[in-house]
Design a protein around this motif. Structure first.
Motif, PDB file in Angstrom:
ATOM      1  N   GLN A 164      19.561  43.695 -15.975  1.00  0.00           N
ATOM      2  CA  GLN A 164      18.649  42.732 -16.860  1.00  0.00           C
ATOM      3  C   GLN A 164      18.458  41.314 -16.711  1.00  0.00           C
ATOM      4  O   GLN A 164      17.760  40.593 -17.121  1.00  0.00           O
ATOM      5  CB  GLN A 164      18.835  42.956 -18.269  1.00  0.00           C
ATOM      6  N   THR A 165      19.217  40.716 -15.585  1.00  0.00           N
ATOM      7  CA  THR A 165      19.247  39.586 -15.268  1.00  0.00           C
ATOM      8  C   THR A 165      18.215  39.084 -13.938  1.00  0.00           C
ATOM      9  O   THR A 165      17.811  40.061 -13.300  1.00  0.00           O
ATOM     10  CB  THR A 165      20.608  39.011 -14.926  1.00  0.00           C
ATOM     11  N   ALA A 166      18.258  37.761 -13.782  1.00  0.00           N
ATOM     12  CA  ALA A 166      17.415  37.334 -12.496  1.00  0.00           C
ATOM     13  C   ALA A 166      18.212  37.629 -11.226  1.00  0.00           C
ATOM     14  O   ALA A 166      17.499  37.590 -10.221  1.00  0.00           O
ATOM     15  CB  ALA A 166      17.435  36.001 -12.708  1.00  0.00           C
ATOM     16  N   SER A 167      19.568  38.234 -11.261  1.00  0.00           N
ATOM     17  CA  SER A 167      19.986  38.965 -10.085  1.00  0.00           C
ATOM     18  C   SER A 167      19.451  40.102  -9.486  1.00  0.00           C
ATOM     19  O   SER A 167      19.742  40.426  -8.610  1.00  0.00           O
ATOM     20  CB  SER A 167      21.442  39.029 -10.362  1.00  0.00           C
ATOM     21  N   HIS A 178      10.595  61.025 -17.094  1.00  0.00           N
ATOM     22  CA  HIS A 178       9.853  61.277 -18.378  1.00  0.00           C
ATOM     23  C   HIS A 178      10.650  60.524 -19.625  1.00  0.00           C
ATOM     24  O   HIS A 178       9.770  60.431 -20.525  1.00  0.00           O
ATOM     25  CB  HIS A 178       9.662  62.564 -18.596  1.00  0.00           C
ATOM     26  N   GLY A 179      11.818  59.968 -19.322  1.00  0.00           N
ATOM     27  CA  GLY A 179      12.264  59.275 -20.491  1.00  0.00           C
ATOM     28  C   GLY A 179      12.116  57.859 -20.344  1.00  0.00           C
ATOM     29  O   GLY A 179      12.881  57.154 -21.148  1.00  0.00           O
ATOM     30  N   MET A 180      11.532  57.479 -19.327  1.00  0.00           N
ATOM     31  CA  MET A 180      11.497  56.068 -19.064  1.00  0.00           C
ATOM     32  C   MET A 180       9.895  55.634 -19.660  1.00  0.00           C
ATOM     33  O   MET A 180       8.954  56.352 -19.824  1.00  0.00           O
ATOM     34  CB  MET A 180      11.535  55.842 -17.592  1.00  0.00           C
ATOM     35  N   HIS A 181      10.016  54.353 -20.289  1.00  0.00           N
ATOM     36  CA  HIS A 181       8.557  53.957 -20.613  1.00  0.00           C
ATOM     37  C   HIS A 181       7.583  53.836 -19.337  1.00  0.00           C
ATOM     38  O   HIS A 181       7.791  53.505 -18.437  1.00  0.00           O
ATOM     39  CB  HIS A 181       8.881  52.272 -20.954  1.00  0.00           C
ATOM     40  N   ASN A 182       6.603  54.355 -19.762  1.00  0.00           N
ATOM     41  CA  ASN A 182       5.485  54.543 -18.924  1.00  0.00           C
ATOM     42  C   ASN A 182       5.818  55.605 -17.738  1.00  0.00           C
ATOM     43  O   ASN A 182       5.183  55.262 -16.795  1.00  0.00           O
ATOM     44  CB  ASN A 182       4.805  53.321 -18.346  1.00  0.00           C
ATOM     45  N   ASN A 183       6.653  56.294 -17.797  1.00  0.00           N
ATOM     46  CA  ASN A 183       7.188  57.091 -16.571  1.00  0.00           C
ATOM     47  C   ASN A 183       7.543  56.475 -15.387  1.00  0.00           C
ATOM     48  O   ASN A 183       7.370  56.980 -14.262  1.00  0.00           O
ATOM     49  CB  ASN A 183       6.343  58.284 -16.393  1.00  0.00           C
ATOM     50  N   GLU A 184       7.821  54.973 -15.536  1.00  0.00           N
ATOM     51  CA  GLU A 184       8.228  54.118 -14.393  1.00  0.00           C
ATOM     52  C   GLU A 184       9.882  54.203 -14.251  1.00  0.00           C
ATOM     53  O   GLU A 184      10.688  53.813 -15.153  1.00  0.00           O
ATOM     54  CB  GLU A 184       7.863  52.852 -14.814  1.00  0.00           C
ATOM     55  N   CYS A 185      10.271  54.564 -13.196  1.00  0.00           N
ATOM     56  CA  CYS A 185      11.761  54.648 -12.954  1.00  0.00           C
ATOM     57  C   CYS A 185      12.204  53.368 -12.603  1.00  0.00           C
ATOM     58  O   CYS A 185      11.474  52.547 -11.666  1.00  0.00           O
ATOM     59  CB  CYS A 185      12.057  55.415 -11.750  1.00  0.00           C
ATOM     60  N   ALA A 186      13.368  52.691 -13.004  1.00  0.00           N
ATOM     61  CA  ALA A 186      13.774  51.506 -12.758  1.00  0.00           C
ATOM     62  C   ALA A 186      14.487  51.511 -11.247  1.00  0.00           C
ATOM     63  O   ALA A 186      15.159  52.592 -11.235  1.00  0.00           O
ATOM     64  CB  ALA A 186      14.926  50.801 -13.720  1.00  0.00           C
ATOM     65  N   LEU A 187      14.230  50.815 -10.433  1.00  0.00           N
ATOM     66  CA  LEU A 187      14.710  50.580  -8.897  1.00  0.00           C
ATOM     67  C   LEU A 187      15.410  49.107  -8.746  1.00  0.00           C
ATOM     68  O   LEU A 187      14.796  48.441  -8.309  1.00  0.00           O
ATOM     69  CB  LEU A 187      13.483  50.804  -8.154  1.00  0.00           C
ATOM     70  N   PRO A 188      16.610  49.147  -9.360  1.00  0.00           N
ATOM     71  CA  PRO A 188      17.158  47.878  -9.031  1.00  0.00           C
ATOM     72  C   PRO A 188      17.525  47.480  -7.586  1.00  0.00           C
ATOM     73  O   PRO A 188      17.817  48.302  -6.942  1.00  0.00           O
ATOM     74  CB  PRO A 188      18.616  48.015 -10.000  1.00  0.00           C
ATOM     75  N   ARG A 189      17.203  46.496  -7.255  1.00  0.00           N
ATOM     76  CA  ARG A 189      17.768  45.591  -6.041  1.00  0.00           C
ATOM     77  C   ARG A 189      18.332  44.292  -6.334  1.00  0.00           C
ATOM     78  O   ARG A 189      17.693  43.501  -7.302  1.00  0.00           O
ATOM     79  CB  ARG A 189      16.594  45.609  -5.207  1.00  0.00           C
ATOM     80  N   GLY A 190      19.313  43.780  -5.599  1.00  0.00           N
ATOM     81  CA  GLY A 190      19.922  42.577  -5.655  1.00  0.00           C
ATOM     82  C   GLY A 190      19.142  41.562  -5.546  1.00  0.00           C
ATOM     83  O   GLY A 190      18.622  41.461  -4.161  1.00  0.00           O
TER      84      GLY A 190
END
Length: 640
Positions: free
Chosen positions: A124-127, A141-153
């Motif tokens: 959730q941070t700027a990192s 389908h359990g995500m908002h707007n069916n958008e998968c979070a794709l974290p990258r540093g």
């Protein structure tokens, strides 16, 4: 609760004062850990006492950024300070005759990055770049707007500074397959020395293993904190027929306590391992933070890269490269930079008006490992699940000041063990697993919906209906994440416009291949069989009977129910590959050759996990270090 700080020596004061300075600057984040009421009040009183200790504030040299000078010349310009970029820049700068620039879009780690149990909050941070997929039809389908979070540093250390620190190199057959596909030098026997070069293994029982090294920069150790639940899971896995294994050794198949990139219980990122120890002693290594590269400069007459443009402090700068420009910006940003520079698919570049320098299938393939977040099991144990709200300041002090590597704060986001399985539908050899079970001592309930739920983009309804009761009761429980190693689904990355500050469009197309769902279903069934073993029954392990929202139309725990759950509780673990795929020039799907040089270009390489041709039997962070180490040798060989 005792309110006394551990005794410290004068020699420790410099290091400790900096830790405390960062701790106090992050009180709003750390207070998430402290509950309201009497316990919370006691914790806050102790924090007040800590703040009055009066240590001298010593600023880490790493927090003093280099300021770029326009038109500066370097021998090598490395874009991106993740695992590959950090290791590469560190190795190249070992030659004092070479001037190396390392350019990173993010900033510097702080105390939160070093606390493994806070991994879920870092997304959730700027990192974190904060990328999300385009809405998915068949997953998330359990995500908002069916958008998968794709974290990258987006920080020095890259994704190694925000991930869950699991160290898993992959299967020997992965790398042999790379070599057989026209990439000489990438077989298992040829890449193993580079895994070893990076590693400083502190693994009890494996001190004499030929598969581990004890003198590299990157620390690898077993997580010291272990719950009763993980002991039961490992024992039950053995009872189910899985052998105990070193999954980074002779064979992956089996079960093991997790190996982690931590040092004495603290995160050991690429920056901490490779750059921080040397940056103040190498005048030829210049590290630039908060610097956003916007394109590679190319001499179109010779197809040679000769520099980069980037933004720093609202100004545009140019650096020139005497030898090479090397993109190590990751599986999303490296292909984005190639396309912004005119190297990529003709249809995409023409559509957004970028002049074409070289037509290549950049971003045409995007593979990822997809997980099912569950199933979750409750137990009859007490006090074994880590709820962040129950962590006390005394534990924080013990972790930070006394260096205790066994507190709950050293748990790598709750991950405690890994099991590597074969499914009946697999046609791969027995020692090449299809499925990984990731045993996590908790769930979305562990942080009461304040961390992982938000970072993963789960809907509030998922938390409320499945996990809130567990959090309120602080009921002991654990989750088995089920991950498929060899998905058939393939997605794509492309540019939405020519603005270099826009996100690329990311469509992983999870579960387009129906068989991928069936592999995960087999993995769920395997996890349920392990739970029936005597070791699990002794702690009363049983399936959490909470229906996944949206799956009410199916009988609970039936095959169709689990298929629905797989498409709803979809979860990715930062393992995107193949967007700058490695292969011979005769391979129309490849972008770089076996030396990681961009096809048809001079003095331009890609050195990160985007070059991995197919999804490996691994968590990709370990491979990123290997790629950086191997690339350094290839570059030194050429320019020496």
């Amino acid at each position: 609760m005792a309110a006394h700080l551990p005794t410290i020596s004068p020699m420790q004061s410099t290091q400790i004062s900096h830790l405390l300075h960062q701790l106090l600057s992050l009180l709003p984040l750390l207070l998430v850990l402290f509950p309201a009421g009497a316990q919370g009040d006691a914790n806050r009183r102790l924090l007040d006492q800590i703040s009055q200790v009066g240590f001298v504030n010593v600023i880490d040299q790493a927090t003093r950024p280099n300021v770029p000078k326009d038109q500066t010349n370097y021998d090598f310009i490395v874009v991106g300070a993740g695992a590959a970029g950090s290791s590469l820049a560190a190795r190249l700068s070992e030659n004092p005759q070479w001037k190396v620039a390392l350019i990173e879009a993010g900033g510097v780690e702080n105390i939160a990055h070093f606390v493994p149990t806070l991994a879920g909050y870092l997304q959730q941070t700027a990192s974190n770049w904060g990328y999300k997929s385009v809405p998915q039809k068949l997953s998330c389908h359990g995500m908002h707007n069916n958008e998968c979070a794709l974290p990258r540093g987006k920080v020095l250390g890259g994704t190694s500074a925000i991930n869950y620190m699991i160290y898993n190199r992959g299967n020997r057959r992965d790398f042999d397959g790379w070599a057989a596909a026209g990439n000489p030098g990438w077989s298992y026997e040829e890449v193993l020395p580079y895994f070893l070069r990076s590693e400083n293994a502190q693994l009890q029982g494996l001190e004499h293993s030929p598969y581990h090294n004890h003198s590299g920069p990157l620390n690898v150790e077993y997580v010291r904190f272990r719950s009763q639940m993980v002991d039961a899971f490992v024992a039950a896995s053995v009872e189910s027929g899985l052998p105990r294994t070193d999954y980074n050794g002779e064979s992956q198949y089996g079960v093991s306590y997790v190996q982690a990139t931590t040092l004495n219980g603290r995160r050991h990122s690429a920056y901490s391992a490779y750059l921080k120890p040397v940056r103040d002693f190498r005048s030829n290594l210049h590290i630039f933070t908060f610097s956003r590269v916007t394109r590679v400069l190319i001499d179109e007459a010779t197809n040679s890269a000769y520099g980069v443009e980037f933004h720093y402090g609202k100004k545009a700068f140019t650096f020139k490269a005497r030898k090479e420009v090397i993109l190590s910006a990751g599986a999303f940003n490296s292909p984005q930079l190639l396309m912004l520079s005119g190297i990529g698919p003709e249809d995409n570049l023409k559509a957004i008006g970028i002049p074409i320098v070289k037509v290549l299938p950049v971003g045409k393939k995007l593979y990822d490992h997809m997980c099912h977040f569950g199933p979750t099991f409750v137990t009859n144990t007490t006090g074994q699940t880590t709820f962040t709200s129950t962590i006390t300041v005394a534990e924080v002090v013990s972790f930070l000041l006394a260096g205790n590597p066994s507190t709950r704060l050293s748990s790598i986001g709750g991950v405690e063990a890994l099991a590597f399985l074969k499914t009946q539908r697999s046609n791969l050899p027995k020692d090449w697993p299809d499925i990984e079970l990731i045993m996590v001592g908790g769930s979305l309930a562990s942080d009461e919906g304040t961390g992982l739920k938000l970072g993963a983009n789960f809907k509030q309804e998922i938390y409320d209906r499945m996990y809130r009761d567990l959090a309120q009761a602080q009921q002991d429980h654990f989750t088995l994440l089920v991950m498929q190693f060899h998905p058939q689904s393939v997605g794509r990355l492309w540019l939405r416009d020519r603005n270099p500050l826009s996100w690329p469009k990311l469509d992983p197309k999870y579960f387009v291949a129906e068989e991928d769902v069936e592999f995960l279903l087999d993995g769920i069934k395997a996890s349920l069989r392990i739970i029936e073993m005597p070791a699990m029954q002794r702690i009363g392990a049983r399936l959490l009977r909470r229906t996944v929202p949206g799956c009410e139309g199916h009988e609970f725990a039936s095959d169709d129910y689990w298929r629905c759950s797989i498409r709803t509780l979809s979860y990715t673990l930062h393992h995107q590959v193949a967007t700058c795929r490695m292969g011979p020039e005769s391979d129309p799907t490849s972008v770089v050759n076996h030396q990681l040089k961009v096809h048809g270009m001079r003095r331009l390489r890609v050195v990160d996990t985007s070059i991995i041709p197919v999804p490996p039997t691994a968590h990709t962070n370990a491979a990123a270090f290997m790629i950086g180490e191997k690339a350094a040798d290839m570059i030194r060989s050429e320019w020496n």
